[in-house]
Design a protein around this motif. Structure first.
Motif, mmCIF file in Angstrom:
data_model
loop_
_atom_site.group_PDB
_atom_site.id
_atom_site.type_symbol
_atom_site.label_atom_id
_atom_site.label_comp_id
_atom_site.label_asym_id
_atom_site.label_seq_id
_atom_site.Cartn_x
_atom_site.Cartn_y
_atom_site.Cartn_z
ATOM 1 N N LYS A 106 0.992 -1.138 0.062
ATOM 2 C CA LYS A 106 -0.024 0.062 -0.095
ATOM 3 C C LYS A 106 0.745 1.092 0.156
ATOM 4 O O LYS A 106 1.994 1.252 0.307
ATOM 5 C CB LYS A 106 -1.034 -0.077 1.252
ATOM 6 C CG LYS A 106 -1.863 -1.216 1.262
ATOM 7 C CD LYS A 106 -2.843 -1.187 0.149
ATOM 8 C CE LYS A 106 -4.021 -2.170 0.553
ATOM 9 N NZ LYS A 106 -5.107 -2.330 -0.656
ATOM 10 N N ILE A 107 0.391 2.366 -0.620
ATOM 11 C CA ILE A 107 1.205 3.500 -0.820
ATOM 12 C C ILE A 107 1.765 4.216 0.688
ATOM 13 O O ILE A 107 3.029 4.565 0.660
ATOM 14 C CB ILE A 107 0.317 4.890 -1.584
ATOM 15 C CG1 ILE A 107 1.440 5.704 -2.105
ATOM 16 C CG2 ILE A 107 -0.735 5.195 -0.923
ATOM 17 C CD1 ILE A 107 0.857 6.860 -2.909
ATOM 18 N N ASP A 108 0.977 4.035 1.503
ATOM 19 C CA ASP A 108 1.563 4.538 2.807
ATOM 20 C C ASP A 108 2.525 3.509 3.694
ATOM 21 O O ASP A 108 2.985 3.930 4.922
ATOM 22 C CB ASP A 108 0.163 4.825 3.881
ATOM 23 C CG ASP A 108 -0.497 3.601 3.961
ATOM 24 O OD1 ASP A 108 -0.725 2.829 3.275
ATOM 25 O OD2 ASP A 108 -1.333 3.514 5.147
ATOM 26 N N GLU A 109 2.707 2.466 2.913
ATOM 27 C CA GLU A 109 3.533 1.480 3.615
ATOM 28 C C GLU A 109 4.769 1.346 2.521
ATOM 29 O O GLU A 109 5.856 0.638 2.968
ATOM 30 C CB GLU A 109 2.684 0.243 3.850
ATOM 31 C CG GLU A 109 1.766 0.091 4.782
ATOM 32 C CD GLU A 109 1.013 -1.061 4.822
ATOM 33 O OE1 GLU A 109 1.212 -1.995 4.141
ATOM 34 O OE2 GLU A 109 -0.078 -1.076 5.725
ATOM 35 N N THR A 114 11.535 1.407 -2.828
ATOM 36 C CA THR A 114 10.877 0.232 -3.452
ATOM 37 C C THR A 114 10.180 0.785 -4.537
ATOM 38 O O THR A 114 10.189 0.022 -5.689
ATOM 39 C CB THR A 114 9.865 -0.378 -2.364
ATOM 40 O OG1 THR A 114 10.409 -0.962 -1.219
ATOM 41 C CG2 THR A 114 9.013 -1.257 -3.199
ATOM 42 N N PHE A 115 9.593 2.140 -4.662
ATOM 43 C CA PHE A 115 8.923 2.385 -5.701
ATOM 44 C C PHE A 115 9.830 2.430 -6.902
ATOM 45 O O PHE A 115 9.874 2.123 -7.964
ATOM 46 C CB PHE A 115 8.202 3.646 -5.343
ATOM 47 C CG PHE A 115 7.568 4.389 -6.818
ATOM 48 C CD1 PHE A 115 6.164 4.092 -6.848
ATOM 49 C CD2 PHE A 115 8.307 5.202 -7.461
ATOM 50 C CE1 PHE A 115 5.740 4.706 -8.114
ATOM 51 C CE2 PHE A 115 7.619 5.868 -8.498
ATOM 52 C CZ PHE A 115 6.307 5.442 -8.777
ATOM 53 N N LEU A 116 11.052 3.102 -6.757
ATOM 54 C CA LEU A 116 12.011 3.367 -7.503
ATOM 55 C C LEU A 116 12.574 2.225 -8.279
ATOM 56 O O LEU A 116 13.014 2.047 -9.334
ATOM 57 C CB LEU A 116 13.278 4.346 -7.391
ATOM 58 C CG LEU A 116 12.735 5.914 -6.774
ATOM 59 C CD1 LEU A 116 13.787 6.678 -6.141
ATOM 60 C CD2 LEU A 116 12.256 6.672 -8.275
ATOM 61 N N SER A 117 12.762 1.082 -7.399
ATOM 62 C CA SER A 117 13.352 -0.046 -7.782
ATOM 63 C C SER A 117 12.281 -0.901 -8.880
ATOM 64 O O SER A 117 12.884 -1.385 -9.772
ATOM 65 C CB SER A 117 13.699 -1.082 -6.509
ATOM 66 O OG SER A 117 12.482 -1.710 -6.001
ATOM 67 N N VAL A 118 11.111 -0.775 -8.663
ATOM 68 C CA VAL A 118 10.056 -1.305 -9.893
ATOM 69 C C VAL A 118 10.178 -0.541 -11.181
ATOM 70 O O VAL A 118 10.240 -1.034 -12.036
ATOM 71 C CB VAL A 118 8.904 -1.260 -8.853
ATOM 72 C CG1 VAL A 118 7.850 -1.915 -10.224
ATOM 73 C CG2 VAL A 118 8.694 -2.119 -7.966
ATOM 74 N N MET A 119 10.399 0.835 -10.888
ATOM 75 C CA MET A 119 10.158 1.645 -11.857
ATOM 76 C C MET A 119 11.785 1.461 -12.644
ATOM 77 O O MET A 119 11.741 1.550 -13.998
ATOM 78 C CB MET A 119 10.314 3.308 -11.510
ATOM 79 C CG MET A 119 8.939 3.656 -10.952
ATOM 80 S SD MET A 119 7.393 3.498 -12.025
ATOM 81 C CE MET A 119 7.782 4.821 -12.982
ATOM 82 N N ASP A 120 12.726 1.223 -11.958
ATOM 83 C CA ASP A 120 13.949 1.124 -12.655
ATOM 84 C C ASP A 120 14.125 -0.109 -13.324
ATOM 85 O O ASP A 120 14.341 -0.201 -14.482
ATOM 86 C CB ASP A 120 15.222 0.904 -11.777
ATOM 87 C CG ASP A 120 16.514 0.655 -12.192
ATOM 88 O OD1 ASP A 120 17.188 1.499 -13.077
ATOM 89 O OD2 ASP A 120 16.869 -0.602 -12.266
ATOM 90 N N GLY A 161 -2.253 -2.589 -3.660
ATOM 91 C CA GLY A 161 -0.917 -2.216 -3.554
ATOM 92 C C GLY A 161 0.014 -2.277 -4.614
ATOM 93 O O GLY A 161 1.172 -2.407 -4.692
ATOM 94 N N TYR A 162 -0.671 -1.824 -5.892
ATOM 95 C CA TYR A 162 -0.098 -2.050 -7.154
ATOM 96 C C TYR A 162 0.396 -0.459 -7.702
ATOM 97 O O TYR A 162 0.679 -0.333 -8.940
ATOM 98 C CB TYR A 162 -0.956 -2.459 -8.161
ATOM 99 C CG TYR A 162 -0.556 -4.082 -8.427
ATOM 100 C CD1 TYR A 162 -0.761 -4.722 -7.175
ATOM 101 C CD2 TYR A 162 -0.706 -4.876 -9.377
ATOM 102 C CE1 TYR A 162 -0.734 -6.278 -7.264
ATOM 103 C CE2 TYR A 162 -0.411 -6.256 -9.455
ATOM 104 C CZ TYR A 162 -0.447 -6.851 -8.330
ATOM 105 O OH TYR A 162 -0.231 -8.392 -8.219
ATOM 106 N N THR A 163 0.705 0.594 -6.826
ATOM 107 C CA THR A 163 0.866 1.783 -7.483
ATOM 108 C C THR A 163 2.227 1.813 -8.140
ATOM 109 O O THR A 163 2.387 2.416 -9.340
ATOM 110 C CB THR A 163 1.133 2.923 -6.242
ATOM 111 O OG1 THR A 163 1.939 2.690 -5.411
ATOM 112 C CG2 THR A 163 -0.204 3.192 -5.966
ATOM 113 N N ALA A 164 3.275 1.133 -7.870
ATOM 114 C CA ALA A 164 4.703 1.058 -8.382
ATOM 115 C C ALA A 164 4.426 0.413 -9.872
ATOM 116 O O ALA A 164 4.708 0.743 -10.948
ATOM 117 C CB ALA A 164 5.657 0.492 -7.542
#
Length: 264
Positions: A106-109, A114-120, A161-164
């Protein structure tokens, strides 16, 4: 006007294909399909033992194979993979970027790292591989095929929890469309395959006969007009099409392998 022989339009015998993430769920399908169709392969993956297994399977199917125990996680790594295709087989005709990842929270967790690792993994590495392949294909002067891997989640959100992941696949769609426009005059086509849930080691639980699996599956299937989850062979035809001259007039497309999930 005389049309080409239909089967000749899908003939990729002797073509040189580079597949990243070749030991993963989609990458292994891609390796088996292109090997069976007669392509020569450079298979790249970070898991050496799994890479060796899929490479052995492709060789047994009659394909010439070079292995690269590497991930496309830097400019140098991507350039080296393209160089290996050229040194091993003399050219690069097809690129399939099947590497990537998902981290669910979830975005607040979720942490920024972590977000950037998925984007990378999903966006930057797709861009770097497409960049390296484009340079080689332009130098060869005979066009080429670039196939990226998106997802139905590039178009649709997800509550778990799939924002990334959703953001990354939307970005892959954007790269596909922009490069389709940019590279159109060169003869290089750029398309993406966007699956929904299909059978793999990560999703096998959804196919199982447990109460939890049935509940999740039935909720999902209510949105799928074909009434079933995807199988690996559902990705085979789209990949062969996008890798062959049958798709020469198709570029910048997101091809949804989803049983109609995104249509409704």
């Amino acid at each position: 006007m005389t049309l080409p022989t239909p089967l000749d339009m899908f003939d990729i015998r002797g073509k040189v294909a580079l597949i990243t993430g070749a030991s993963g769920a989609f990458g292994a399908v891609a390796a088996r399909v292109l090997a069976g169709a007669g392509a020569r392969l450079v298979l790249a993956a970070g898991d050496a033992s799994a890479l060796a297994a899929i490479a052995r399977e492709c060789r047994e199917a009659g394909a010439g194979v070079h292995e690269a125990n590497a991930r496309p996680d830097s400019e140098a790594a991507c350039d080296a993979l393209v160089a290996q295709a050229v040194s091993g087989f003399g050219a690069l005709d097809i690129l399939v970027v099947a590497s990537g990842m998902n981290k669910v929270a979830k975005i607040d967790e979720m942490t920024p790292d972590t977000f950037l690792s998925v984007m990378d993994a999903n966006v930057t590495q797709s861009w770097l591989m497409a960049r390296a392949a484009t340079r080689q294909m332009k130098a060869q002067g005979r066009g080429g095929k670039i196939v990226l891997v998106s997802s139905a989640r590039g178009l649709l959100g997800h509550p778990a929890g799939y924002t990334a992941y959703c953001a990354s696949k939307s970005a892959v769609d954007g790269i596909t469309k922009a490069l389709g426009c940019e590279l159109g005059p060169t003869g290089i086509t750029v398309n993406a395959i966007a699956p929904t849930v299909f059978r793999s080691p990560l999703t096998q639980w959804m196919f199982d006969d447990t109460d939890n699996a049935k509940a999740v599956r039935e909720g999902f299937l209510a949105r799928v007009p074909k009434g079933r989850l995807g199988e690996p062979e559902d990705l085979a035809g789209p990949l062969l099409f996008l890798s062959s001259k049958a798709s020469d007039f198709y570029t910048g497309h997101i091809l949804y392998a989803d049983g109609g999930y995104t249509a409704g």
